[in-house]
Design an enzyme around this catalytic site. Structure first.
Site, mmCIF file in Angstrom:
data_model
loop_
_atom_site.group_PDB
_atom_site.id
_atom_site.type_symbol
_atom_site.label_atom_id
_atom_site.label_comp_id
_atom_site.label_asym_id
_atom_site.label_seq_id
_atom_site.Cartn_x
_atom_site.Cartn_y
_atom_site.Cartn_z
ATOM 1 N N ASP A 132 31.342 -52.783 -56.132
ATOM 2 C CA ASP A 132 31.963 -53.921 -55.479
ATOM 3 C C ASP A 132 31.559 -54.021 -54.007
ATOM 4 O O ASP A 132 31.396 -55.117 -53.466
ATOM 5 C CB ASP A 132 33.493 -53.813 -55.590
ATOM 6 C CG ASP A 132 33.990 -54.276 -56.952
ATOM 7 O OD1 ASP A 132 33.160 -54.659 -57.793
ATOM 8 O OD2 ASP A 132 35.214 -54.266 -57.156
ATOM 9 N N GLY A 133 31.411 -52.880 -53.354
ATOM 10 C CA GLY A 133 31.039 -52.882 -51.933
ATOM 11 C C GLY A 133 29.687 -53.538 -51.710
ATOM 12 O O GLY A 133 29.517 -54.361 -50.797
ATOM 13 N N ASN A 192 36.653 -61.059 -49.837
ATOM 14 C CA ASN A 192 37.900 -60.363 -50.148
ATOM 15 C C ASN A 192 39.008 -60.689 -49.152
ATOM 16 O O ASN A 192 40.003 -61.298 -49.486
ATOM 17 C CB ASN A 192 37.681 -58.839 -50.158
ATOM 18 C CG ASN A 192 37.451 -58.273 -51.536
ATOM 19 O OD1 ASN A 192 37.562 -58.991 -52.527
ATOM 20 N ND2 ASN A 192 37.120 -56.997 -51.614
ATOM 21 N N ASP A 193 38.824 -60.223 -47.917
ATOM 22 C CA ASP A 193 39.954 -60.342 -46.995
ATOM 23 C C ASP A 193 39.554 -60.209 -45.536
ATOM 24 O O ASP A 193 38.526 -59.653 -45.191
ATOM 25 C CB ASP A 193 41.025 -59.292 -47.320
ATOM 26 C CG ASP A 193 40.441 -57.896 -47.512
ATOM 27 O OD1 ASP A 193 39.437 -57.555 -46.856
ATOM 28 O OD2 ASP A 193 40.981 -57.147 -48.342
ATOM 29 N N ARG A 249 56.686 -56.430 -36.151
ATOM 30 C CA ARG A 249 55.994 -55.201 -35.772
ATOM 31 C C ARG A 249 55.480 -54.555 -37.050
ATOM 32 O O ARG A 249 56.235 -54.406 -38.006
ATOM 33 C CB ARG A 249 56.978 -54.291 -35.061
ATOM 34 C CG ARG A 249 56.365 -53.041 -34.488
ATOM 35 C CD ARG A 249 57.220 -52.483 -33.372
ATOM 36 N NE ARG A 249 57.147 -53.348 -32.200
ATOM 37 C CZ ARG A 249 57.770 -53.108 -31.045
ATOM 38 N NH1 ARG A 249 58.521 -52.029 -30.920
ATOM 39 N NH2 ARG A 249 57.639 -53.943 -30.028
ATOM 40 N N GLN A 276 34.298 -54.188 -44.022
ATOM 41 C CA GLN A 276 32.956 -53.736 -43.667
ATOM 42 C C GLN A 276 32.524 -54.001 -42.234
ATOM 43 O O GLN A 276 31.707 -53.278 -41.688
ATOM 44 C CB GLN A 276 31.955 -54.369 -44.638
ATOM 45 C CG GLN A 276 32.216 -53.917 -46.076
ATOM 46 C CD GLN A 276 31.222 -54.489 -47.034
ATOM 47 O OE1 GLN A 276 30.675 -55.548 -46.821
ATOM 48 N NE2 GLN A 276 30.982 -53.774 -48.124
#
Lengths: 251, 251, 251, 251
Positions: free
Chosen positions: D34-35, D108-109, D136, D208
């Site tokens: 996946d990376g 992804n995010d 917080r 990443q």
């Protein structure tokens, strides 16, 4: 005026609540809380009448207008400076022995639960015909975005803003570590199957109507053709309602 | 042999299950799953007879011995190279109108829940007389460490190793963001009060016995004087059972 | 008076904070928030001096006395009508290459986390030598009951009342569905092992001191011989603090 | 072939990975996990080249094709009996002092986190200009449906099927009981503001790339104009991947 409300007035033009849609009102004013709006919403959904819901008690998720703001909102309505917020509804079809047994429209949620004394039930959830999961639990909630702040929230489900085109399936107390709430497309078909019911299982619509289920019953949930149309003066009351009702974001 | 088991043999010395403790056996062999052990455990709790529980089906949290290990474990028992694992029990006193109405011992949990079709109930929890919280929910679980892997886990409660001297109170689907499970001392007094019950509420003991509750009933939970005594050959089967039963720690 | 405080007075008898315990005061008055108490608590833990912690800002979990109640509490202290609440501490031993590298006492928690940019780390947790779980996560928290309302709560851990004889191990953002916080006996040995660290991992004590870890390091956590002794006028402030700090139990 | 892969062959036509899109390949075969797909996906997103991702190790959420199925899938591609699954991407604009500082596309995010030793940060989230919450925490994740099974899942967020038109904002370890993950429309504008950063805060893209943040920085997240286009032979591998990777739905 519906019959129940009519008791408080001398006005003779009362009609049973279920017949109200036939009179095709231009606007329905709902005085009450979220529960009242849920039942009125389902009645007027098929004709699409706008609802102006006024909260008599504490602020609700659906009833954002306070009594003191009623006239201001009504004026907004008359002068066309208002918004209509369309809330998606969910349709649940109960299939038994391969036949559609009945169907229900929900503004909040369709809930399948085990009966009171019963052990947990065995449920299966399918998405567009593919297995999502089979598990032992107290039940399953299929919720609209509107209903995500209702029972879904209590069962640890995520919050969806009302305008997301999606549904959420949330297990109730699953005896399993490996499940999470699942958010699916608004046009998906989510099927909940009552695979094993030790005693009694129920289908509940918006927390208000209940039907007894049999083993093997399928509850097929998809988007309803109807919407509930809420009259608003302004946008963005959603997180304010969350803050008021649930201390959202407060320490 | 209890009466039910005796049906399968020609042995005449069958006695009703509830009278078994009077015969003061040295050891009770329980063949079955966790459910069987729960009910047998409660029966022998008052006399403290050790239980050797053998699992006939899948591994259980309480029934760690497989049928194939029965004779090995029995030999361990005979040669005194075994452990007795004492599992704490919970005593629930039901107080109604200021009087003790009844009391129950539980090995897993005492659960107070709303009835099936009912709306959520209003519950209050007190710890040693101080208010912990008041909330609307489907119910409340008071669990022993042993019961923490049962209903408590399904309601999102933490896992307690069986030997922790504590109880855990976990709300079931609270309509509130601001609650968490609470772990308290084993010698504390946890009171659950049914403050508002729209329809029906039940007290359930180990998922097996149910009593109908009235508004205002107090359920006072504290440590039972009894324990369930399990015969083990070795320690440390707890996380193994978790792995087998719940895929614990697996990706 | 410690040196830092002494700057604000003309009093000459200032000593460095770390040397304060040598002067064996009968009572230490701590003015500040929970963070101040955490560091002062660790300093005086070995000599057991009672601490009267006065909150200058918002109410804290550890600092329940407001400035306006200082004199009342002091009088209570003088007239012996006070309680000493002993809070258990956790000792973490860092073992590297089979040798004890260092040790730390914590009132709240011992936290092992990955470094900032690093991918998740691989951690293992053992209880009294038995594997609890191995998993990929941002980190692991081992918390005292006192610390259960601190970082443990943020990582979705349960709340333990301060007097429970237990510790709780809570994974931080595990990439795994099959883990839950685990509550273990207060006299247990919980070992956290940094099995794989892509980049950097840290051991943090009460959120205040950090040590860099190497792959294979063991952090062995068990009860400290020391306690932090808090002066209280009355019991039962715990849930009140929860309500004030975290809107506990509020809708 | 990109330069890195070319080292393993004698073929001379190697080009730097970033220049690959200029050569407008018809199909890109990605060998890896996946990376690898995340980084290749971002490179080809602007030109929309279909990606056939083959998993060399364990099944991934993005890399559903095993090496043994490579030729079958390639044949499907050649004979046009394949599907292109378009995965929505997220664009994050970093605004500093009222100016756009930089922008990033994520499959992804987008994650905003505090630095390693730092205390929690103060974050604010806005939806289309309205405050969602200030809190917080260790950080905030804004995830696509594709990313919902990545860091979002570890932070206790819900799972979204890849085709839902939505984003999800999930707080990482908020020191607050009153927050939940929020699912919003795919065309919404979600702004994360770093209101207070004790030490260091980072913006990370797909786990990443990382950028250091300043106090007051706004990260504005909305749908990217690009998508990542995955070649599939059939639909419905999503829950199978969940089951393989996360023991989804298993006891």
């Amino acid at each position: 005026l519906d019959e129940e409300s009519a008791r408080y007035t001398s006005d003779a033009r009362a009609v049973p609540r279920a017949e109200l849609p036939q009179h095709a009102p231009e606007l329905v004013i709902v005085l009450g809380g979220d529960g009242t709006l849920l039942s009125v919403g389902r009645i007027f959904a098929s004709v699409g009448t706008p609802l102006l819901s006024v909260n008599l008690g504490t602020l609700g998720f659906l009833t954002e207008v306070r009594l003191s703001e009623l006239y201001e909102t009504l004026e907004g309505w008359c002068h066309d400076c208002h918004l209509i917020e369309k809330r998606a509804m969910l349709r649940a079809e109960l299939w038994r022995n391969g036949q559609k047994h009945s169907e229900y429209d929900a503004l909040n949620d369709i809930v399948v639960t085990k009966g009171e004394i019963a052990r947990m039930g065995d449920f299966a959830v399918e998405l567009d015909g593919n297995t999502v999961a089979q598990f032992r639990a107290d039940g399953v909630i299929v919720s609209t975005p509107t209903g995500s702040t209702a029972y879904n929230l209590a069962a640890n489900g995520p919050i969806l803003t009302p305008n997301v085109d999606a549904m959420v399936a949330t297990p109730i107390c699953p005896h399993l570590l490996t499940l999470r709430p699942i958010v699916v497309r608004g046009d998906a078909l989510l099927t909940v199957r009552a695979e094993g019911i030790p005693n009694l299982a129920l289908l509940t619509v918006d927390g208000q109507r209940a039907v007894e289920l049999c083993v093997g019953d399928d509850i097929r949930c998809h988007k309803s053709p109807y919407t509930v149309n809420l009259v608003r003066l302004k946008e963005g009351g959603f997180f304010e309602a969350l803050r008021t009702k649930l201390s959202w974001g407060e320490r």
